[in-house]
Enzyme design. Structure first.
Site, PDB file in Angstrom:
ATOM      1  N   ASN A   1      -4.894 -58.635 -22.816  1.00 34.52           N
ATOM      2  CA  ASN A   1      -6.100 -58.003 -22.650  1.00 34.52           C
ATOM      3  C   ASN A   1      -7.134 -58.750 -21.587  1.00 34.52           C
ATOM      4  O   ASN A   1      -7.813 -59.869 -21.877  1.00 34.52           O
ATOM      5  CB  ASN A   1      -6.952 -58.071 -23.942  1.00 34.52           C
ATOM      6  CG  ASN A   1      -8.382 -57.010 -23.934  1.00 34.52           C
ATOM      7  OD1 ASN A   1      -8.663 -56.517 -22.703  1.00 34.52           O
ATOM      8  ND2 ASN A   1      -9.224 -57.117 -24.863  1.00 34.52           N
TER       9      ASN A   1
ATOM     10  N   LYS B   1     -10.073 -57.900 -20.156  1.00 31.18           N
ATOM     11  CA  LYS B   1     -11.305 -57.602 -20.593  1.00 31.18           C
ATOM     12  C   LYS B   1     -11.904 -57.463 -18.999  1.00 31.18           C
ATOM     13  O   LYS B   1     -11.159 -56.786 -18.235  1.00 31.18           O
ATOM     14  CB  LYS B   1     -11.887 -58.640 -21.220  1.00 31.18           C
ATOM     15  CG  LYS B   1     -11.282 -58.958 -22.525  1.00 31.18           C
ATOM     16  CD  LYS B   1     -12.086 -59.782 -23.422  1.00 31.18           C
ATOM     17  CE  LYS B   1     -11.128 -60.325 -24.682  1.00 31.18           C
ATOM     18  NZ  LYS B   1     -11.936 -60.977 -25.610  1.00 31.18           N
TER      19      LYS B   1
ATOM     20  N   HIS C   1     -11.068 -52.010 -30.304  1.00 30.40           N
ATOM     21  CA  HIS C   1     -11.400 -53.483 -30.196  1.00 30.40           C
ATOM     22  C   HIS C   1     -12.853 -53.823 -30.659  1.00 30.40           C
ATOM     23  O   HIS C   1     -13.691 -53.104 -30.544  1.00 30.40           O
ATOM     24  CB  HIS C   1     -11.344 -53.634 -28.723  1.00 30.40           C
ATOM     25  CG  HIS C   1     -11.077 -55.256 -28.281  1.00 30.40           C
ATOM     26  ND1 HIS C   1     -12.525 -56.088 -28.538  1.00 30.40           N
ATOM     27  CD2 HIS C   1     -10.210 -56.015 -28.228  1.00 30.40           C
ATOM     28  CE1 HIS C   1     -12.002 -57.299 -28.250  1.00 30.40           C
ATOM     29  NE2 HIS C   1     -10.382 -57.362 -28.069  1.00 30.40           N
TER      30      HIS C   1
ATOM     31  N   GLU D   1     -15.106 -55.578 -29.550  1.00 31.92           N
ATOM     32  CA  GLU D   1     -16.106 -55.515 -28.773  1.00 31.92           C
ATOM     33  C   GLU D   1     -16.496 -54.180 -28.446  1.00 31.92           C
ATOM     34  O   GLU D   1     -17.931 -53.830 -28.502  1.00 31.92           O
ATOM     35  CB  GLU D   1     -15.623 -56.354 -27.477  1.00 31.92           C
ATOM     36  CG  GLU D   1     -15.493 -57.751 -27.707  1.00 31.92           C
ATOM     37  CD  GLU D   1     -14.518 -58.376 -26.650  1.00 31.92           C
ATOM     38  OE1 GLU D   1     -14.390 -57.794 -25.422  1.00 31.92           O
ATOM     39  OE2 GLU D   1     -14.028 -59.760 -27.064  1.00 31.92           O
TER      40      GLU D   1
ATOM     41  N   GLU E   1      -7.091 -58.593 -35.486  1.00 33.89           N
ATOM     42  CA  GLU E   1      -8.113 -59.376 -34.766  1.00 33.89           C
ATOM     43  C   GLU E   1      -9.303 -59.791 -35.478  1.00 33.89           C
ATOM     44  O   GLU E   1     -10.207 -59.148 -35.538  1.00 33.89           O
ATOM     45  CB  GLU E   1      -8.269 -58.685 -33.514  1.00 33.89           C
ATOM     46  CG  GLU E   1      -7.361 -58.537 -32.299  1.00 33.89           C
ATOM     47  CD  GLU E   1      -7.549 -58.560 -31.192  1.00 33.89           C
ATOM     48  OE1 GLU E   1      -7.129 -59.182 -30.204  1.00 33.89           O
ATOM     49  OE2 GLU E   1      -8.453 -57.548 -30.738  1.00 33.89           O
TER      50      GLU E   1
ATOM     51  N   GLY F   1     -12.070 -65.119 -28.954  1.00 26.89           N
ATOM     52  CA  GLY F   1     -12.746 -65.770 -27.826  1.00 26.89           C
ATOM     53  C   GLY F   1     -13.675 -66.885 -28.179  1.00 26.89           C
ATOM     54  O   GLY F   1     -14.243 -67.454 -27.565  1.00 26.89           O
TER      55      GLY F   1
ATOM     56  N   SER G   1      -7.734 -66.067 -30.144  1.00 28.68           N
ATOM     57  CA  SER G   1      -7.449 -67.192 -29.508  1.00 28.68           C
ATOM     58  C   SER G   1      -6.156 -67.720 -29.546  1.00 28.68           C
ATOM     59  O   SER G   1      -5.776 -69.021 -29.966  1.00 28.68           O
ATOM     60  CB  SER G   1      -8.360 -68.223 -30.335  1.00 28.68           C
ATOM     61  OG  SER G   1      -9.873 -67.905 -30.052  1.00 28.68           O
TER      62      SER G   1
HETATM   63  C1  PEP Z   1      -8.843 -60.017 -27.480  1.00 29.55           C
HETATM   64  O1  PEP Z   1      -9.571 -59.902 -26.409  1.00 29.55           O
HETATM   65  O2  PEP Z   1      -8.436 -59.231 -28.067  1.00 29.55           O
HETATM   66  C2  PEP Z   1      -8.687 -61.499 -27.999  1.00 29.55           C
HETATM   67  C3  PEP Z   1      -7.855 -61.766 -28.944  1.00 29.55           C
HETATM   68  O3  PEP Z   1      -9.332 -62.535 -26.992  1.00 29.55           O
HETATM   69  P1  PEP Z   1      -8.932 -64.058 -27.091  1.00 29.55           P
HETATM   70  O4  PEP Z   1      -7.327 -64.112 -26.969  1.00 29.55           O
HETATM   71  O5  PEP Z   1      -9.620 -64.631 -26.166  1.00 29.55           O
HETATM   72  O6  PEP Z   1      -9.418 -64.518 -28.491  1.00 29.55           O
END
Ligand code: PEP
Length: 251
Positions: A9, A11, A95, A97, A167, A173, A212
């Site tokens: 992803n 972003k 997601h 976000e 997630e 992040g 992460s």
């Molecule tokens: C994500 O964007 O869905 C995500 C898991 O980000 P990160 O791997 O940076 O935590």
């Protein structure tokens, strides 16, 4: 046997030139040539260019979001038909976000899930609890609710053509990864929830872990019996790191 999937992803990062370089590097590293299925999810405006560059290299394409509506007066939105038209096979829906920054609720996420499938896209349904929810013991209720709304709207059969991504919001992040045991516990909960409606569909459902994921922790996470790959944010922006994660998901 579920084939692992690793989704990057990207972003809202990078320029057209940087995104092009990133996918060229992934192609050169043969990131999609191992045992796991590999896709990247660039910003909408770069999808066509990434599709062109990745073509034939076994790196698939996904979008980061989709409009729940079919077409028409929805300024700024992008429909599922448009995503399919430019070569997407997957789309992320719900997601964290989108949920926290743009007010998307479970009902809207479910409509996006359905809209994606109407046009042959595989939705990657994101679920996960916040830190406060985990600490108060609400994780099972939150994750179950997020899955259940989609089950009620789309029906269990729709999960035969879908992917779920667990997630935990506190791990996205932040550099703080769920332990392999924590991930396995929630993945088993999700699979069990689907199994209560249809055991066969549950057994073939791919459930990704996101939060992460890095080259250093991917193998341990992916070794869990109900973890079928990863949804990777930050680490997917570095070709070498992402290719190592993809390799860790292979057989
Ligand atoms: C994500 O964007 O869905 C995500 C898991 O980000 P990160 O791997 O940076 O935590």
């Amino acid at each position: 046997m579920r084939r692992a999937l690793v989704a990057g992803n990207w972003k809202m990062h990078g320029s057209l030139a940087e995104s092009g370089r990133l996918v060229d590097e992934l192609v050169a590293l043969r990131a999609g040539a191992g045992g796991a299925e590999v896709i990247v999810c660039p910003p909408f405006v770069y999808l066509s260019e990434i599709a062109r560059r990745a073509g034939g290299a076994a790196i698939g394409l996904g979008a980061q979001d989709v409009c729940a509506e079919e077409s028409g007066a929805h300024t700024g939105e992008v429909s599922a038909a448009m995503l399919a038209d430019v070569g997407c096979s997957y789309v992320i829906v719900g997601h964290s976000e989108r949920r926290s920054l743009y007010g998307e609720d479970d009902a809207l996420v479910a409509r996006k899930f359905v809209a994606a499938q109407r046009h042959g896209l595989v939705p990657i349904l994101c679920v996960g609890e916040s830190l406060a929810e985990r600490e108060s013991g609400a994780m099972p209720a939150v994750v179950t609710r997020q899955v259940d709304v989609v089950l009620q709207v789309a029906g269990v059969a729709a999960f035969a053509g879908a992917v779920v991504a667990y997630e935990p919001v506190w791990a996205i992040g932040t550099g703080r990864t769920a332990s392999a045991g924590q991930a396995q516990e929630v993945h088993a909960l999700i699979r069990g929830r689907i199994a209560a409606s249809d055991a066969t569909i549950a057994a073939s459902l791919r459930i990704l872990y996101g939060g992460s994921v890095k080259a250093a922790n991917a193998a341990e996470l992916f070794a869990m019996p109900d973890v079928d790959g990863g949804l990777v944010g930050g680490a997917s922006l570095q070709a070498g790191e992402f290719a190592t994660i993809c390799a860790a998901a292979g057989p």
